[in-house]
Design a protein around this motif. Structure first.
Motif, PDB file in Angstrom:
ATOM      1  N   ALA A 137      37.677  39.164  36.683  1.00  0.00           N
ATOM      2  CA  ALA A 137      36.528  38.372  36.242  1.00  0.00           C
ATOM      3  C   ALA A 137      35.584  39.221  35.385  1.00  0.00           C
ATOM      4  O   ALA A 137      35.003  38.731  34.424  1.00  0.00           O
ATOM      5  N   MET A 138      35.475  40.501  35.718  1.00  0.00           N
ATOM      6  CA  MET A 138      34.606  41.354  34.898  1.00  0.00           C
ATOM      7  C   MET A 138      35.073  41.393  33.450  1.00  0.00           C
ATOM      8  O   MET A 138      34.280  41.510  32.533  1.00  0.00           O
ATOM      9  N   LEU A 139      36.383  41.331  33.288  1.00  0.00           N
ATOM     10  CA  LEU A 139      36.931  41.514  31.941  1.00  0.00           C
ATOM     11  C   LEU A 139      37.338  40.214  31.254  1.00  0.00           C
ATOM     12  O   LEU A 139      37.883  40.245  30.158  1.00  0.00           O
ATOM     13  N   HIS A 140      37.059  39.058  31.881  1.00  0.00           N
ATOM     14  CA  HIS A 140      37.660  37.837  31.343  1.00  0.00           C
ATOM     15  C   HIS A 140      37.205  37.507  29.924  1.00  0.00           C
ATOM     16  O   HIS A 140      37.962  36.954  29.149  1.00  0.00           O
ATOM     17  N   ASP A 141      35.971  37.859  29.557  1.00  0.00           N
ATOM     18  CA  ASP A 141      35.484  37.530  28.212  1.00  0.00           C
ATOM     19  C   ASP A 141      35.501  38.730  27.261  1.00  0.00           C
ATOM     20  O   ASP A 141      34.792  38.734  26.245  1.00  0.00           O
ATOM     21  N   ALA A 178      39.983  34.342  24.211  1.00  0.00           N
ATOM     22  CA  ALA A 178      40.982  34.429  25.276  1.00  0.00           C
ATOM     23  C   ALA A 178      42.231  35.170  24.779  1.00  0.00           C
ATOM     24  O   ALA A 178      42.750  36.068  25.454  1.00  0.00           O
ATOM     25  N   GLU A 179      42.689  34.818  23.585  1.00  0.00           N
ATOM     26  CA  GLU A 179      43.868  35.506  23.042  1.00  0.00           C
ATOM     27  C   GLU A 179      43.551  36.967  22.730  1.00  0.00           C
ATOM     28  O   GLU A 179      44.303  37.869  23.083  1.00  0.00           O
ATOM     29  N   TRP A 223      44.008  33.045  30.182  1.00  0.00           N
ATOM     30  CA  TRP A 223      44.061  31.660  30.654  1.00  0.00           C
ATOM     31  C   TRP A 223      42.849  31.227  31.455  1.00  0.00           C
ATOM     32  O   TRP A 223      42.910  30.215  32.156  1.00  0.00           O
ATOM     33  N   HIS A 224      41.734  31.946  31.404  1.00  0.00           N
ATOM     34  CA  HIS A 224      40.621  31.562  32.274  1.00  0.00           C
ATOM     35  C   HIS A 224      40.018  30.211  31.903  1.00  0.00           C
ATOM     36  O   HIS A 224      39.322  29.606  32.706  1.00  0.00           O
ATOM     37  N   HIS A 225      40.293  29.725  30.688  1.00  0.00           N
ATOM     38  CA  HIS A 225      39.821  28.373  30.356  1.00  0.00           C
ATOM     39  C   HIS A 225      40.869  27.302  30.661  1.00  0.00           C
ATOM     40  O   HIS A 225      40.582  26.119  30.553  1.00  0.00           O
ATOM     41  N   THR A 265      42.804  31.292  38.647  1.00  0.00           N
ATOM     42  CA  THR A 265      42.021  30.156  39.131  1.00  0.00           C
ATOM     43  C   THR A 265      40.671  30.615  39.681  1.00  0.00           C
ATOM     44  O   THR A 265      39.634  29.980  39.431  1.00  0.00           O
ATOM     45  N   LEU A 266      40.679  31.717  40.418  1.00  0.00           N
ATOM     46  CA  LEU A 266      39.405  32.242  40.943  1.00  0.00           C
ATOM     47  C   LEU A 266      38.447  32.547  39.789  1.00  0.00           C
ATOM     48  O   LEU A 266      37.258  32.212  39.835  1.00  0.00           O
TER      49      LEU A 266
END
Ligand SMILES: [Fe+2]
Ligand SMILES: [Fe+2]
Length: 409
Positions: free
Chosen positions: A271-275, A316-317, A338-340, A353-354
């Motif tokens: 989650a820290m790195l998702h964006d 995301a890519e 894939w977080h979106h 999913t989390l």
């Protein structure tokens, strides 16, 4: 892949033989060259997807050769073979973006084909997407390499023998700025400490290694990816969004998987790195990113949608490519990608999913900002798997409400 992929190996004859045997079972077309100039001729004549070069070539060094490949054939992935003695030069090659990954000698027979396969799969995904993202990424003068402090820390945290607290403290203490921030956090309301925390060692214990890891990584990212102004987009707001998302993903994971603490740890870092991709865009694709942010603001819409409209791809890519390039574990790569859209993730769906759900909740709470005008739509079916009672939502909100006070400096 639909067609056989072409791989070019620029290596000494004795390595060539070993590679031939190793790759015999793969459905690839391996080409071989003895030196850099011969390899450049081959690249000129044929489409090559992936280039693997030895460190010492007869006519130039491996990094020099890969630097030329990057300039002239930016669509090809570049990997560098290196032994212990070449570590310094190899680090330079990575930092300069000549090589995209190092393969350490002697290689692991089981691992090497996997590494090559992963790069080829990425390439295939990009082709399907239609945008020549790889060329774009390769043309970025120097994509950041992971800072050595972070790599050292990661190494230490991954130690199968257990985390050595003295070593963590030593690594963190080597950077005065990081130590100072850590001490400030440890003495803030976040840690809930009644007595003053005065040593870095104690701060690490109080805050936990996750937060220490996040701090070291965030500071490094800010150094390499935080220099450009993008109106409407704020680096520190994105950091608050990211750490808030991480805290929530961990809370959700602990509740959902009480017997698997490792899932909570993974969800936190993913989650820290998702964006992450937004930082790369802000720094290196600045004009495109400025347009996308302005468009999202004018439309009162989602950044991910305006990015796709303007660039043909989104953070995301980009984030997932960078995470893969950094050789991060697949759950980080998939969470970034894939977080979106967690239902499309080929693996690690639990973690993805989390992150997806936490990303939506943190925006509902209004903690930090990620460039969106409103929270992104949530996958209802996945959301409902979490029993999000009003009490638990309130607990989560209380946990993240002070995060905006967290500063990296
Ligand atoms: Fe995102
Ligand atoms: Fe986000």
């Amino acid at each position: 892949m639909p067609d056989r992929s072409t791989l070019l190996f620029v290596v000494a004859p004795h390595i060539r033989q070993a590679l031939r045997q190793l790759l015999e079972r793969e459905n690839w077309r391996p080409l071989f060259a003895d030196n850099g100039n011969e390899a450049l001729d081959i690249l000129q004549q044929q489409g090559v997807e992936l280039v693997v070069a030895g460190f010492h070539l007869p006519d130039m060094t491996g990094p020099e050769f890969l630097g030329l490949v990057r300039k002239r054939f930016p669509q090809a992935f570049r990997l560098l073979l290196c032994g212990d003695a070449d570590k310094r030069g190899a680090g330079w090659a990575l930092a300069e973006g000549c090589a995209q990954q190092l393969i350490h000698l002697p290689w692991d027979d089981a691992e090497l084909p996997q590494i090559l396969r992963r790069y080829l799969q990425q390439l295939q995904a990009q082709r399907q997407k239609g945008a020549d993202l790889q060329t774009l990424l390769n043309n970025i003068p120097s994509l950041p390499s992971l800072p050595s402090t972070y790599l050292e820390l990661r190494d230490c945290l991954d130690d199968p023998a257990g985390v050595n607290l003295e070593r963590v403290t030593y690594i963190v203490s080597s950077d005065i700025g990081t130590s100072a921030v850590l001490l400030r956090w440890a003495n803030s309301a976040l840690s809930g400490q009644l007595t003053r925390v005065e040593t870095v060692r104690r701060a690490v214990v109080v805050l936990g290694t996750d937060l220490v890891e996040w701090l070291v990584l965030s500071r490094a990212l800010k150094d390499t990816l935080g220099s450009k102004e993008v109106p409407g987009f704020d680096f520190s707001e994105l950091q608050t969004h990211s750490v808030g998302c991480a805290v929530l993903a961990r809370m959700l994971a602990r509740r959902q998987y009480p017997d698997s603490p490792e899932i909570a740890d993974r969800a936190f870092i993913a989650a820290m790195l998702h964006d992450l991709g937004k930082l790369v865009e802000a720094e290196h694709l600045t004009d495109h990113f400025r347009q996308a942010v302005a468009h999202a603001i004018a439309d009162k819409g989602l950044l991910v949608e305006s990015e796709a409209e303007i660039n043909g791809f989104s953070h995301a890519e980009i984030g997932s490519y960078l995470a893969a390039w950094w050789n991060m574990p697949s759950f980080i790569v998939n969470a970034a990608r894939w977080h979106h859209d967690p239902g499309k993730s080929p693996a690690d769906r639990g973690i993805v999913t989390l992150v997806h759900v936490a990303n939506s909740i943190i925006q509902e709470f209004g903690v930090g900002r990620s460039g969106n005008h409103h929270p992104p739509p949530v996958d209802r079916e996945r959301w409902e798997r979490f029993d999000l009672t009003p009490e638990f939502m309130a607990q989560m909100q209380a946990q993240v409400k002070d995060l905006s006070n967290f500063e990296l400096e």
